[in-house]
Design a protein around this motif. Structure first.
Motif, mmCIF file in Angstrom:
data_model
loop_
_atom_site.group_PDB
_atom_site.id
_atom_site.type_symbol
_atom_site.label_atom_id
_atom_site.label_comp_id
_atom_site.label_asym_id
_atom_site.label_seq_id
_atom_site.Cartn_x
_atom_site.Cartn_y
_atom_site.Cartn_z
ATOM 1 N N VAL A 1 0.843 -1.199 0.000
ATOM 2 C CA VAL A 1 0.000 0.000 0.000
ATOM 3 C C VAL A 1 0.886 1.260 0.000
ATOM 4 O O VAL A 1 0.562 2.276 -0.604
ATOM 5 N N GLY A 2 2.036 1.167 0.655
ATOM 6 C CA GLY A 2 2.968 2.298 0.760
ATOM 7 C C GLY A 2 3.671 2.638 -0.545
ATOM 8 O O GLY A 2 4.484 3.564 -0.582
ATOM 9 N N GLY A 3 3.418 1.868 -1.613
ATOM 10 C CA GLY A 3 3.942 2.267 -2.925
ATOM 11 C C GLY A 3 5.059 1.391 -3.466
ATOM 12 O O GLY A 3 5.851 1.840 -4.288
ATOM 13 N N ILE A 4 5.109 0.122 -3.058
ATOM 14 C CA ILE A 4 6.165 -0.810 -3.511
ATOM 15 C C ILE A 4 7.542 -0.233 -3.182
ATOM 16 O O ILE A 4 8.311 0.193 -4.045
ATOM 17 N N GLN A 5 7.803 -0.189 -1.889
ATOM 18 C CA GLN A 5 9.103 0.254 -1.382
ATOM 19 C C GLN A 5 9.806 -0.976 -0.822
ATOM 20 O O GLN A 5 9.282 -1.641 0.075
ATOM 21 N N VAL A 6 10.978 -1.270 -1.348
ATOM 22 C CA VAL A 6 11.706 -2.479 -0.956
ATOM 23 C C VAL A 6 12.568 -2.189 0.279
ATOM 24 O O VAL A 6 13.363 -1.252 0.268
ATOM 25 N N ALA A 7 12.403 -2.996 1.322
ATOM 26 C CA ALA A 7 13.257 -2.842 2.523
ATOM 27 C C ALA A 7 14.672 -3.269 2.156
ATOM 28 O O ALA A 7 14.867 -4.308 1.531
ATOM 29 N N SER A 8 15.659 -2.470 2.560
ATOM 30 C CA SER A 8 17.036 -2.833 2.208
ATOM 31 C C SER A 8 17.484 -4.032 3.043
ATOM 32 O O SER A 8 16.993 -4.260 4.155
ATOM 33 N N GLU A 9 18.411 -4.776 2.485
ATOM 34 C CA GLU A 9 18.900 -5.955 3.200
ATOM 35 C C GLU A 9 19.569 -5.541 4.503
ATOM 36 O O GLU A 9 19.391 -6.177 5.544
ATOM 37 N N SER A 10 20.312 -4.437 4.474
ATOM 38 C CA SER A 10 21.034 -4.032 5.691
ATOM 39 C C SER A 10 20.044 -3.612 6.782
ATOM 40 O O SER A 10 20.286 -3.844 7.970
ATOM 41 N N PHE A 11 18.906 -3.023 6.402
ATOM 42 C CA PHE A 11 17.928 -2.613 7.414
ATOM 43 C C PHE A 11 17.304 -3.850 8.083
ATOM 44 O O PHE A 11 17.144 -3.892 9.303
ATOM 45 N N LEU A 12 16.978 -4.843 7.275
ATOM 46 C CA LEU A 12 16.395 -6.069 7.843
ATOM 47 C C LEU A 12 17.418 -6.779 8.735
ATOM 48 O O LEU A 12 17.067 -7.331 9.786
ATOM 49 N N GLN A 13 18.670 -6.737 8.331
ATOM 50 C CA GLN A 13 19.725 -7.354 9.156
ATOM 51 C C GLN A 13 19.881 -6.607 10.480
ATOM 52 O O GLN A 13 20.095 -7.206 11.528
ATOM 53 N N LYS A 14 19.735 -5.292 10.416
ATOM 54 C CA LYS A 14 19.834 -4.457 11.633
ATOM 55 C C LYS A 14 18.678 -4.800 12.582
ATOM 56 O O LYS A 14 18.877 -4.904 13.800
ATOM 57 N N ILE A 15 17.478 -4.953 12.028
ATOM 58 C CA ILE A 15 16.325 -5.324 12.864
ATOM 59 C C ILE A 15 16.616 -6.656 13.564
ATOM 60 O O ILE A 15 16.389 -6.813 14.764
ATOM 61 N N ARG A 16 17.148 -7.606 12.788
ATOM 62 C CA ARG A 16 17.453 -8.924 13.365
ATOM 63 C C ARG A 16 18.443 -8.776 14.531
ATOM 64 O O ARG A 16 18.248 -9.343 15.612
ATOM 65 N N ALA A 17 19.487 -8.011 14.310
ATOM 66 C CA ALA A 17 20.523 -7.874 15.337
ATOM 67 C C ALA A 17 19.959 -7.208 16.592
ATOM 68 O O ALA A 17 20.212 -7.667 17.717
ATOM 69 N N LEU A 18 19.160 -6.147 16.418
ATOM 70 C CA LEU A 18 18.616 -5.440 17.578
ATOM 71 C C LEU A 18 17.592 -6.301 18.319
ATOM 72 O O LEU A 18 17.521 -6.287 19.549
ATOM 73 N N CYS A 19 16.794 -7.048 17.571
ATOM 74 C CA CYS A 19 15.818 -7.938 18.215
ATOM 75 C C CYS A 19 16.548 -9.000 19.032
ATOM 76 O O CYS A 19 16.126 -9.347 20.140
ATOM 77 N N ASN A 20 17.658 -9.496 18.517
ATOM 78 C CA ASN A 20 18.449 -10.473 19.286
ATOM 79 C C ASN A 20 18.981 -9.827 20.568
ATOM 80 O O ASN A 20 18.882 -10.392 21.648
ATOM 81 N N GLU A 21 19.528 -8.634 20.407
ATOM 82 C CA GLU A 21 20.160 -7.966 21.548
ATOM 83 C C GLU A 21 19.160 -7.660 22.668
ATOM 84 O O GLU A 21 19.469 -7.791 23.837
ATOM 85 N N TYR A 22 17.933 -7.255 22.264
ATOM 86 C CA TYR A 22 16.961 -6.795 23.260
ATOM 87 C C TYR A 22 15.817 -7.779 23.493
ATOM 88 O O TYR A 22 14.788 -7.418 24.047
#
Ligand SMILES: Cc1ncc(COP(=O)(O)O)c(C=O)c1O
Length: 380
Positions: free
Chosen positions: A180-201
């Protein structure tokens, strides 16, 4: 009694569909580049799908979740195999909003925390928490408003890190490609950052795959491009090829307890039969590969049009950003060329066709698109 009038509709009645073609009540043929809103994954009236549902209907259509339903286990097994997450657990429900609602709730049960990170221009559904995590105030009723949701700018790693700092985050919910937001692709580095922060916290990474998942991008979940696993994947749309079914695929680290989640209709016999037919056809006909090939071809060809501002997406989830002067292109495609497409406001044409779209149908779309641009006003 009147219908509650909430949908702006096209005056077209679709009465029949075969593969990527649909027909109106007058017999006019339309090319379906919209897949009925990313729902038709294996094509309209796919024969193997019709046969499986028909057979199931003759056996039993529904019984409650209080008895054994082996079809659910079969579906879980197949989904694990096709998605590559064999050790995940499946909870079945009926729609995308419900899948996200359950995902957010489960995350909070898991870590006892309350705050949810969502992103600008996100869409996660219309039920209470799902809509609260949706960045569109027009569809959030006062009763849905909550300060438990933190909206962050899309792909802003610094803001993401800062939001985690107080250790209150229960989950992060993100579409691998915003629809709905206009076909915006999440970058690989952003998804990796989410993974790392979710692990940490000890926070839960929720991959909203309702629109971008189920093979549409050429990988089963579009988040897979980043090479990291989410803790929960929510899915719906393509899962039943039109039969209402949704689900969440849950990491083995999250343990179930009786009564934690539940639903009356979720996982019923007919829904499971539909879900199994979809996965079987996807696998037998190599539909993820087809989505990657035909989608990749469309993206490359679309980039060649001078009037197109940008082409975004992966596989058969494609956004064509047009200048404001070309706002009528979708209307022309529909009424002059008989081609259904989707839109994202203000000016993006969204392509979400069945995953078995043929090269010939892709070319038919490209020719019509070229003709539409030719007859459109000259862009300054
Ligand atoms: C990314 C995403 N999440 C959730 C939903 C909600 O799904 P449903 O309409 O099945 O509730 C949608 C629907 O468009 C969606 O695109």
């Amino acid at each position: 009694m009147n219908l509650f009038d909430v949908y702006p509709i096209n005056p077209i009645e679709i009465v029949k569909g075969v593969g990527s073609l649909v027909y109106d009540a007058h017999g006019t043929e339309y090319l379906d580049m919209y897949g009925g809103h990313a729902v038709i994954s294996i094509g309209h009236t796919n024969p193997r799908y019709v046969e499986r549902l028909e057979n199931q209907l003759h056996q039993i259509g529904f019984y409650s979740n209080s008895v054994e339903i082996p079809l659910q286990k079969e579906l879980a097994e197949k989904l694990g195999q096709v998605s590559g997450k064999t050790d995940y657990q499946l909870f079945l429900c009926n729609s995308g909003a419900e899948a996200n609602e359950n995902a957010l709730k489960l995350a909070s049960f898991y870590n006892g925390k309350k705050k949810v990170i969502a992103f600008h221009k996100s869409f996660h559904g219309r039920t209470s928490l799902a809509v609260a995590a949706t960045d569109n105030p027009k569809i959030v009723a006062p009763v849905n408003e909550t300060d438990n949701i933190i909206f962050l700018p899309w792909l802003d790693e610094v803001a993401l890190e800062q939001a985690f700092a107080g250790n209150e985050i229960s989950s992060v919910i993100i579409e691998g490609i915003q629809g709905v937001g206009g076909i915006q692709v999440a970058s690989e580095s952003f998804l990796q950052k989410i993974r790392a922060l979710c692990n940490e916290y000890n926070a839960v990474f929720i991959a909203d795959s309702v629109q971008c998942g189920y093979g549409r991008t050429g990988k089963f979940y579009s988040h897979d491009f980043a090479g990291v696993d989410a803790d929960i994947y929510s899915m719906a749309k393509g899962m039943g090829n039109g039969f209402p079914i949704g689900g969440i695929s849950i990491s083995p680290k999250i343990k179930p307890a009786y009564g934690m989640l539940g639903t009356t209709f979720g996982g019923n016999h007919l829904a499971c039969a539909a879900g199994l037919a979809v996965l079987e056809v996807m696998e037998q006909d190599n539909l993820m590969q087809n989505a990657a090939t035909v989608g990749g071809y469309l993206i490359e060809e679309l980039k060649k049009f001078d009037q197109v501002k940008e082409v975004r997406g992966r596989g058969l989830m494609i956004g064509i950003e047009l200048p404001a002067e070309l706002a009528d292109v979708r209307k022309d495609l529909l009424y002059k060329h008989h081609i259904f497409t989707g839109e994202a406001k203000p000016n993006v044409v969204r392509l979400l066709p069945a995953l078995n779209l043929t090269q010939a149908h892709a070319d038919r779309f490209l020719e019509a698109f070229a003709a539409t641009l030719k007859s459109a006003p000259v862009v300054a």
